[in-house]
Design a protein around this motif. Structure first.
Motif, PDB file in Angstrom:
ATOM      1  N   GLN A   1      -8.812  -3.232  -1.561  1.00  0.00           N
ATOM      2  CA  GLN A   1      -7.872  -3.926  -2.847  1.00  0.00           C
ATOM      3  C   GLN A   1      -8.542  -3.160  -4.131  1.00  0.00           C
ATOM      4  O   GLN A   1      -7.286  -2.406  -5.001  1.00  0.00           O
ATOM      5  N   SER A   2     -10.180  -2.910  -4.151  1.00  0.00           N
ATOM      6  CA  SER A   2      -9.878  -2.012  -5.916  1.00  0.00           C
ATOM      7  C   SER A   2      -9.739  -0.473  -5.173  1.00  0.00           C
ATOM      8  O   SER A   2     -10.455   0.188  -6.068  1.00  0.00           O
ATOM      9  N   ILE A   3      -9.861   0.105  -4.434  1.00  0.00           N
ATOM     10  CA  ILE A   3      -9.717   1.510  -4.450  1.00  0.00           C
ATOM     11  C   ILE A   3      -7.726   1.260  -4.329  1.00  0.00           C
ATOM     12  O   ILE A   3      -6.914   1.637  -3.745  1.00  0.00           O
ATOM     13  N   ASN A   4      -7.961   1.929  -5.572  1.00  0.00           N
ATOM     14  CA  ASN A   4      -6.478   2.370  -6.345  1.00  0.00           C
ATOM     15  C   ASN A   4      -6.856   3.477  -7.384  1.00  0.00           C
ATOM     16  O   ASN A   4      -7.708   3.309  -7.746  1.00  0.00           O
ATOM     17  N   GLY A   5      -5.764   4.795  -7.039  1.00  0.00           N
ATOM     18  CA  GLY A   5      -5.386   6.137  -7.387  1.00  0.00           C
ATOM     19  C   GLY A   5      -6.683   6.695  -7.342  1.00  0.00           C
ATOM     20  O   GLY A   5      -6.876   7.663  -8.561  1.00  0.00           O
TER      21      GLY A   5
ATOM     22  N   ARG B   1       0.963  -0.837  -0.325  1.00  0.00           N
ATOM     23  CA  ARG B   1      -0.231  -0.113   0.530  1.00  0.00           C
ATOM     24  C   ARG B   1       1.172   0.832   0.105  1.00  0.00           C
ATOM     25  O   ARG B   1       1.591   1.910   1.111  1.00  0.00           O
ATOM     26  N   ILE B   2       0.644   2.260  -1.485  1.00  0.00           N
ATOM     27  CA  ILE B   2       1.337   3.296  -1.177  1.00  0.00           C
ATOM     28  C   ILE B   2       0.474   4.553  -0.712  1.00  0.00           C
ATOM     29  O   ILE B   2      -0.499   4.519  -1.307  1.00  0.00           O
ATOM     30  N   ILE B   3       0.468   4.895   0.206  1.00  0.00           N
ATOM     31  CA  ILE B   3      -0.393   6.102   0.627  1.00  0.00           C
ATOM     32  C   ILE B   3       0.341   7.579   0.675  1.00  0.00           C
ATOM     33  O   ILE B   3       1.838   7.860   1.674  1.00  0.00           O
ATOM     34  N   THR B   4       0.006   8.496  -0.058  1.00  0.00           N
ATOM     35  CA  THR B   4       0.822  10.332  -0.059  1.00  0.00           C
ATOM     36  C   THR B   4      -0.503  11.307   0.537  1.00  0.00           C
ATOM     37  O   THR B   4      -1.403  11.311   0.580  1.00  0.00           O
ATOM     38  N   ILE B   5      -0.023  11.341   1.207  1.00  0.00           N
ATOM     39  CA  ILE B   5      -0.641  12.980   2.225  1.00  0.00           C
ATOM     40  C   ILE B   5      -0.549  14.242   1.308  1.00  0.00           C
ATOM     41  O   ILE B   5       0.342  14.622   1.995  1.00  0.00           O
ATOM     42  N   ALA B   6      -1.378  14.332   0.669  1.00  0.00           N
ATOM     43  CA  ALA B   6      -1.403  15.348  -0.750  1.00  0.00           C
ATOM     44  C   ALA B   6      -2.677  16.735   0.323  1.00  0.00           C
ATOM     45  O   ALA B   6      -2.181  16.394   1.869  1.00  0.00           O
TER      46      ALA B   6
ATOM     47  N   GLY C   1      -3.621  -4.127 -10.696  1.00  0.00           N
ATOM     48  CA  GLY C   1      -3.893  -5.627 -11.608  1.00  0.00           C
ATOM     49  C   GLY C   1      -2.546  -6.329 -10.118  1.00  0.00           C
ATOM     50  O   GLY C   1      -2.691  -7.455 -10.368  1.00  0.00           O
ATOM     51  N   THR C   2      -2.197  -5.687 -10.180  1.00  0.00           N
ATOM     52  CA  THR C   2      -1.232  -6.085  -9.225  1.00  0.00           C
ATOM     53  C   THR C   2      -1.819  -6.217  -7.325  1.00  0.00           C
ATOM     54  O   THR C   2      -2.748  -5.491  -6.949  1.00  0.00           O
ATOM     55  N   GLY C   3      -0.999  -7.027  -5.718  1.00  0.00           N
ATOM     56  CA  GLY C   3      -1.466  -6.358  -5.122  1.00  0.00           C
ATOM     57  C   GLY C   3      -1.000  -5.162  -4.684  1.00  0.00           C
ATOM     58  O   GLY C   3      -1.166  -5.138  -3.382  1.00  0.00           O
ATOM     59  N   PHE C   4      -0.532  -3.502  -5.141  1.00  0.00           N
ATOM     60  CA  PHE C   4      -0.250  -3.059  -4.801  1.00  0.00           C
ATOM     61  C   PHE C   4      -1.393  -1.600  -5.084  1.00  0.00           C
ATOM     62  O   PHE C   4      -1.736  -2.054  -5.946  1.00  0.00           O
ATOM     63  N   THR C   5      -1.544  -1.240  -4.345  1.00  0.00           N
ATOM     64  CA  THR C   5      -2.607   0.468  -4.595  1.00  0.00           C
ATOM     65  C   THR C   5      -1.607   1.076  -4.285  1.00  0.00           C
ATOM     66  O   THR C   5      -0.604   1.467  -3.191  1.00  0.00           O
ATOM     67  N   ALA C   6      -1.940   2.197  -4.764  1.00  0.00           N
ATOM     68  CA  ALA C   6      -1.659   3.796  -4.515  1.00  0.00           C
ATOM     69  C   ALA C   6      -3.212   4.492  -5.305  1.00  0.00           C
ATOM     70  O   ALA C   6      -3.786   4.523  -5.719  1.00  0.00           O
ATOM     71  N   ASN C   7      -2.718   5.566  -3.801  1.00  0.00           N
ATOM     72  CA  ASN C   7      -3.623   6.005  -2.857  1.00  0.00           C
ATOM     73  C   ASN C   7      -3.210   7.499  -2.386  1.00  0.00           C
ATOM     74  O   ASN C   7      -2.252   7.692  -1.942  1.00  0.00           O
ATOM     75  N   ALA C   8      -3.345   8.554  -2.897  1.00  0.00           N
ATOM     76  CA  ALA C   8      -3.504  10.028  -2.315  1.00  0.00           C
ATOM     77  C   ALA C   8      -4.781  10.503  -1.311  1.00  0.00           C
ATOM     78  O   ALA C   8      -6.130  10.569  -1.163  1.00  0.00           O
TER      79      ALA C   8
END
Length: 250
Positions: free
Chosen positions: A236-240, A129-134, A168-175
């Protein structure tokens, strides 16, 4: 939620939003490396599950070395929270190159380097999980804060690109995009706004409070709850995405 065995990295983890997120992750069993520029501040807040590590997100060599050391100590980073940042406002015609570069180096370059180095170990796992605090300033222009606004728009663009790259991988990235949060940054901005606008500190606080649609400051724990949700079951479907925490529509 059980994050036992997961290693999380939270930049700017010694105060405010970063500390709230770090504590929330540790309470769910994660081992959390918290970073900041001052080791003594980090050690003061390093309760169970939090591991302090001084790191300057403006320094590429420092980031490379420190994240490698954290991985050596606690395993691959599977939750990366790029939170470290500065929030200051200058009128554009008064913005020096030095001010611009420091803001970009901290907010945008720091997020890029932190995520890049975290991915080196994360890519060896099947979940991340990649999370940016924007900020809501990353979604609209902030009067008197062109530099800050540009840095946060850049963070959101970076986050969206990462989400596409690992789709489509096990990684997500959200802000996560908060409005004004009750942290030391708000305290510093009270003085700055009062000075620039020629108003009292009480009125300067009202400017920030009234900028949030529900007209109150947001608690750091409200932001940490969103970060925890992005790491939990069913996320897992919360992405981008840009998750707005501002009391209403921006």
């Amino acid at each position: 939620m059980d994050l036992s065995g997961k290693h999380a990295l939270v930049t700017g983890g010694g105060t405010g939003i970063g500390l709230a997120i770090a504590k929330a992750l540790a309470e769910q069993g994660a081992q959390v490396t918290i970073t900041g520029r001052r080791q003594e501040v980090l050690e003061e807040v390093a309760t169970k599950g939090l591991f302090p590590m001084a790191m300057d997100v403006r320094d590429e060599d420092d980031i490379i070395a420190k994240i490698a050391a954290a991985v050596e100590a606690r395993g691959p980073i599977q939750i990366c929270v790029a939170n470290a940042g500065v929030a200051e406002g200058h009128a554009l015609h008064k913005t020096s190159m030095e001010f611009w570069r420091n803001m970009m180096s901290t907010n945008l370059d720091g997020a890029f380097l932190t995520i890049r180095e975290s991915l080196k170990s994360m890519r060896g796992t099947d979940w991340g999980r990649i999370i940016t605090i924007a900020s809501i300033a990353g979604l609209r222009g902030l009067k008197g804060g062109a530099c800050y606004t540009a840095s946060k728009h850049g963070m959101i663009g970076l986050t969206r690109a990462i989400s596409e790259e690992y789709m489509g991988t096990g990684f997500t990235a959200n802000a996560i995009c908060p409005g004004y949060v009750d942290t030391p940054i708000v305290d510093r901005n009270i003085t700055s706004i009062a000075s620039r606008a020629g108003i009292s500190e009480e009125d300067a606080l009202k400017v920030m409070v009234n900028s949030n649609r529900h007209q109150r400051l947001i608690e750091p724990e409200e932001v940490s709850a969103a970060a925890l949700w992005l790491c939990g079951p069913g996320s897992q479907s919360i992405n981008g995405q840009t998750i707005e925490i501002s009391g209403g529509q921006t």
